[in-house]
Structure formats: C-alpha cells, structure tokens
Design a protein around this motif. Structure first.
Motif, PDB file in Angstrom:
ATOM      1  N   LEU A   1       0.324  -1.164  -0.397  1.00 24.17           N
ATOM      2  CA  LEU A   1      -0.077  -0.015   0.100  1.00 24.17           C
ATOM      3  C   LEU A   1       0.862   1.378  -0.521  1.00 24.17           C
TER       4      LEU A   1
ATOM      5  N   ASP B   1       3.687  -0.850   3.987  1.00 23.59           N
ATOM      6  CA  ASP B   1       2.975  -1.202   4.519  1.00 23.59           C
ATOM      7  C   ASP B   1       2.060  -2.360   3.548  1.00 23.59           C
TER       8      ASP B   1
ATOM      9  N   ARG C   1      -0.892  -5.508   2.760  1.00 24.43           N
ATOM     10  CA  ARG C   1      -2.484  -5.585   3.321  1.00 24.43           C
ATOM     11  C   ARG C   1      -2.374  -6.694   2.232  1.00 24.43           C
TER      12      ARG C   1
ATOM     13  N   TYR D   1      -5.050 -10.243   1.648  1.00 21.05           N
ATOM     14  CA  TYR D   1      -6.212 -11.061   1.599  1.00 21.05           C
ATOM     15  C   TYR D   1      -6.482 -12.611   1.916  1.00 21.05           C
TER      16      TYR D   1
ATOM     17  N   VAL E   1     -10.755  -8.967   3.304  1.00 18.66           N
ATOM     18  CA  VAL E   1      -9.423  -8.143   3.910  1.00 18.66           C
ATOM     19  C   VAL E   1      -9.343  -8.904   4.989  1.00 18.66           C
TER      20      VAL E   1
ATOM     21  N   ASP F   1      -3.434  -5.795   7.966  1.00 20.28           N
ATOM     22  CA  ASP F   1      -2.879  -5.293   7.043  1.00 20.28           C
ATOM     23  C   ASP F   1      -1.189  -5.514   7.778  1.00 20.28           C
TER      24      ASP F   1
END
Length: 363
Positions: A101, A134, A136, A138, A146, A149
């Motif tokens: 991200l 950073d 994420r 899934y 999601v 994070d």
C-alpha cells in the motif's frame, strides 16, 4: 518518445553544451551557488589538486498506490486478476493475495572527494538506508475479503561506491567543466533481510523479504557518467547521462536491472550566494535477471517480472553557498521532485515525490 531516446538526447546535449565565461570581474576567486549542480546530481564536478570536500545528503522517497503500465490500479483488481507465478507450490493461491500500500524510504549518504590532480578527483560514498512497507493481506483462495494489514521494516548500510572523476575539458574557464566519472559499487548492502509477514492462510511467519526491501544489489556494479555544465551571466545549465551496469549475478542467483538515466537542469542566480534550479530527469530500469529461490510469496514485489520502469521526473531546488568567514566553502541545498510520467512493469508501487537535503564543505 521512449525514455531511452530521452536519455540519448540528454547525452548529445551534454556533448555539445556551449562554453561560457565566468562572471565578469570575479577573477575566478569568488564562490557562487551555481558552481554546483542541483544536490540530486552526483559526480557533477571535480576539485583542484589537494582540495577536499566532505558531504552529507538526506534523501526521502514516498511511494503510495500501485500502477500497471501507465494506469493506476486498486488493490482489489490486483488480487482477483493478476496471476501468482508461484501458483502450484504448497499453500500458494492462483492469484496474488498480498498487495503493498505504501513504502517510505530514507537514505543518509556520506561522501568525500579529493583532488588528486586538477583534472582527476577521487570520490567515495557510503549510505545508511531505512525502508518501511505497509501491505494488505487478503484471505486465501479467491475474492476480496481482507484478512488484515501489516508492516515490514529494514535498516542498515547499503552498497558503497568508489571511483574517480576525470576532466575532459582543457580547464580554460573556471566555471565550465566537462567530466567523465567512473564509479564501482561494492556490494556491502544486505540482500538477505527478513521480517514477519501475514500470509493469506492467517499465519504470521518470518520470511526473506522481496527485492525492493533489500538494502543492496549483491553485485559489483559499474556506474559511469558524463557531465557537462557551464554558466552565462546569472544563468547556469548542465546535463548528465549516467548508467548502472550489473557485472554479474549475486550469490542469491539474480541481478537487478541495468539503469540508464539522463538529466538536464537550468538555474538562475539572483545573488551570488543563492541559486534556484529546475531539472528534468528521465530514467529507464530493466527487470530483474534471475530469481532468489528463497523469495517466494503471493505478492508482486516477489516476482522479478514486476520490476523495472520508465519514468520522467521534474525537480525544483535551491542552492546556498558561503564565500566569507566561517561560511566559506559551505553549501546547503534542497531539491524536491514530482513524477511527470510513470510506465511501470506492474503491478508495481508508484513514486509520489522525492526530497533531497544536502550539506557540503570544501577545504
């Protein structure tokens, strides 16, 4: 026009850039802010025999969001459409399931230059790097649910560069230089950094981090550059073409992509102690050749094919130079850059801006 064509045009410009005399009446003894290129340009000048210069640069780069080619892309389409090259291995999903991200990077660079002769300057650079990313994750399988994070971080010394700058002009004019620099990058930066990650199977595990999070190249690299710069009245200008050539694969079985870069700048000097600059930079970097067998994850940064780019950046800077008393020989400089064009072998993180702050002292 491709980035390689732009770099070639800058190289031609560097070869034919016109010669200009120093400021009228300065006698060659006055220090001017425009005697140096913008702080983001390396190996742009040389020093007289016996002269030293030490320097410090702080560089910050902020990357946020992703891009495929020239198009921005959100995380959800990445995890539903981009294939995972490691699919078929144990616990590996068919598509990517982890998306970066944001990635800020900081570099502290120390350098030293010494005039071995009027037309030969030796130089060396070391740097300390901090990277954060950073990401994420899934849930495994398909879909856009999601899982959570997480952040990975590394810090340490990067690769070390040593070499020489050789003057190609006749030295007739104090403020005109045409220089060839030949540097060698020594692989002192780690390429085996690890951290804890969140997997699509909802497990936290320690793994070797992907290529953008490593601190060095792991290879000996040749870094040539040709620079020409001059001045006319209160205006100064210059151009540089440079490259990074990987000389072999590293111990982990890969080599980062070669780099070709061209830049040109124009600066105005309202007073001798200050100059304001504008610069364009075009850069082409190839994909990774080979693969580290221990970098295996359903994330784009672990795929050698999703590396490399062609970019154009606009940069704006200011130089401050001292010429009297305790300020003599000191230089402070700042440069801020924003992207104009980004064509990424994506999905890949895109750079939003860069910042370079530097101090130099000649004696």
């Amino acid at each position: 026009m491709t980035i390689k064509m732009i770099c070639a045009a800058v190289a031609l410009n560097a070869a034919i850039i016109p010669v200009a005399y120093a400021h009228d009446g300065d006698g060659g003894n006055v220090t001017y802010a425009s005697d140096h290129a913008p702080i983001g340009v390396m190996a742009d000048h040389r020093h007289k025999k016996g002269e030293w210069m030490v320097s410090y640069r702080y560089m910050y780069m902020d990357m946020e969001g992703n891009r495929i080619g020239t198009d921005e892309v959100d995380p959800d389409p990445i995890v539903t459409t981009v294939p995972n090259r490691f699919a078929g291995a144990p616990m590996m999903p068919p598509t990517l399931r982890v998306v970066p991200l944001e990635m800020p990077m900081q570099m502290h660079m120390g350098g030293a230059m010494y005039g071995l002769a009027d037309r030969i300057t030796l130089m060396g650079m070391v740097n300390y790097i901090t990277k954060e990313m950073d990401l994420r994750t899934y849930m495994g399988g398909m879909g856009t649910n999601v899982l959570g994070d997480f952040t990975t971080e590394v810090s340490g010394f990067g690769d070390t560069s040593v070499g020489a700058i050789i003057g190609l002009d006749d030295g007739s004019y104090e403020h005109r230089q045409v220089n060839l620099s030949v540097m060698v990058s020594i692989p002192t930066g780690s390429i085996t950094e690890t951290d804890t990650v969140l997997t699509p199977m909802n497990m936290q595990t320690d793994m070797r981090l992907p290529y953008p999070m490593q601190l060095g190249s792991g290879t000996y690299d040749l870094k040539p550059a040709l620079t020409a710069r001059s001045r006319s009245g209160r205006w100064s200008y210059g151009a540089q073409v440079s490259g990074v050539i990987r000389l072999d694969d590293n111990d982990e079985g890969y080599a980062l992509g070669d780099v070709l870069e061209g830049t040109a700048w124009l600066a105005f000097e309202p007073q001798p102690w200050v100059s304001i600059s504008g610069r364009l930079k075009a850069k082409s970097q190839g994909q990774i050749d080979g693969i580290d067998p221990r970098i295996m994850a359903p994330v784009q940064t672990a795929d050698p094919d999703y590396q490399g780019s062609e970019t154009v950046e606009a940069l704006f800077g200011v130089n401050l130079a001292g010429s009297e008393g305790w300020k003599k020989g000191h230089r402070l400089a700042l440069e801020f850059g924003v992207p104009l064009h980004r064509d990424l072998n994506g999905p890949q993180m895109e750079t939003d801006y860069t910042l370079t702050l530097g101090w130099q002292k000649a004696f």
